[in-house]
Design a protein around this motif. Sequence first.
Motif, short mmCIF file in Angstrom:
data_model
loop_
_atom_site.label_atom_id
_atom_site.label_comp_id
_atom_site.label_asym_id
_atom_site.label_seq_id
_atom_site.Cartn_x
_atom_site.Cartn_y
_atom_site.Cartn_z
N GLY A 200 -5.88 -6.05 -2.72
CA GLY A 200 -5.92 -5.70 -1.31
C GLY A 200 -5.11 -6.60 -0.40
N TRP B 284 -1.08 -5.29 -5.55
CA TRP B 284 -1.92 -5.06 -4.38
C TRP B 284 -3.21 -4.35 -4.79
CZ3 TRP B 284 -3.57 -0.43 -2.16
CH2 TRP B 284 -4.19 -0.56 -0.92
N ARG B 285 -3.07 -3.36 -5.65
CA ARG B 285 -4.23 -2.55 -6.06
C ARG B 285 -5.19 -3.34 -6.95
NH1 ARG B 285 -2.64 3.00 -8.11
NH2 ARG B 285 -2.44 3.24 -5.89
N GLU C 164 0.82 -1.21 0.00
CA GLU C 164 0.00 0.00 0.00
C GLU C 164 0.86 1.26 0.00
OE1 GLU C 164 -3.88 1.74 2.38
OE2 GLU C 164 -2.71 0.14 3.27
#
Length: 145
Positions: free
Chosen positions: A89, A42-43, A35
């Motif tokens: 996430g 991750w996004r 993040e």
Amino acid sequence: MQRPVTRIPPQGEVQHYQTYQITRRRDTTVRAVCEQVACQAWRNGWDSVIDERTELGKAQAAYIRGESRRTFRETRTGEGLTVFRFESGQRCFADHQTVPELYLVRDGDWRGNPTGRSRRHTRPQDWVEDFGENQLRLVDQQQKG
């Protein structure tokens, strides 16, 4: 060539000011989570395509299934490869590095720090809160005259 700094002439003495600054050390990196570095995996989530016919592929698949502690869906391709689909996430498998920001507050302005007092906030939220409280104090002082 560096652009010259244009400053508004100060209204008060240097001791009447406080400076809020966010800066970085040029030569220091630290491990970071996805993040913090706007990691695309991750996004958006990502696919890991593994060939379990190889020793490396078997070890990778075993790690993902048993030790990765990540949520995934598993499918197979027509070529016999295993596709692990990871939702967004969650931490990816990369080791990210970043240059940490320093959140500083010191007495004075560009002319100097007459008291020598300064502090470093460890969390950006604390720096923002301190800055906001200072702004409210300034508004109160201005309204009092």
